[in-house]
Design a protein around this motif. Sequence first.
Motif: not given
Length: 252
Positions: A147-169
């Motif tokens: 979706n991010a790729i589809k709805y972004t005509p130009r620029g960047t799509v970033t996948l960000h992954c980090t542990p939080t107190s609620e779980g992996l985000c």
Amino acid sequence: SMNSQLAAEKEQAEKSRNIKAEFLANMSHEIKTPISGVIGMSQMMLSQNPPSYVRENVLHILDSSKNLLAMVNNILYYSKIESNKYTRKEKFFLLRPFLESLFYTMKQTIPEDKSLTLCHDLSADLPLCIYSDALKLRQILINLISNAIKYTPRGTVTLHCTPTSEGLCFNVIDTGIGIKEEHLTTIFEVFEQVDTHYTKEHQGTGLGLAISQQLAQVLQGTITVTSTEGEGSCFSLTLPCRVEQKKTESPS
Ligand code: ADP
């Protein structure tokens, strides 16, 4: 009595839901075979080094039939979820290789003529292994990133992954067309698409987010979204899961 009438109506509703789900599943299955045929034939034609004008057209056929297959797969997926055929299949797996392989797959799907960069930003304190359902997690992330790729005509799509107190985000952040505040909840409903010129040009099935949210529920996680129209969106999946830091844990 009122109660037994309600019960009968509920049962009837449940029955028709199952019939609908089964119909969709059977239909989709039947449609997949001929589409696979078209894909196979186009690939064969391409491998025979056709003249460039033929090649162009066959590439279009291949592209469209792959899109059609993706849609049918989505419908199949959705009908399976509707009929409650999904359960968690959890095991320990290595997180970083999992994300890197996903990232590599998604990179291939960016159209060549699009000036879009796919980046990942994996936190240094990521757990080595997580205990989860890798296939479902992969499906959710694929849906969000596509979706991010589809709805972004130009620029960047970033996948960000980090542990939080609620779980992996997991955050999928794009610099795309964004979503108006009033659509932020409806987009998770089945067959709901924001009615804009851009989304009309990029027709999907309107099932991706509904499927993703249901899969997230199966994993006991949640998906949330924040967005600014014209600037971009951030879809976040929070997954409560057991983690393993020991290097001795064997992968899949
Ligand atoms: P579709 O097959 O239409 O993409 P989805 O369920 O995946 O269906 O998404 C529903 C709608 O939510 C889309 O039609 C689009 O309007 C909106 N949407 C989803 N992701 C994004 C995004 N990253 N940026 C802007 N709009 C989005």
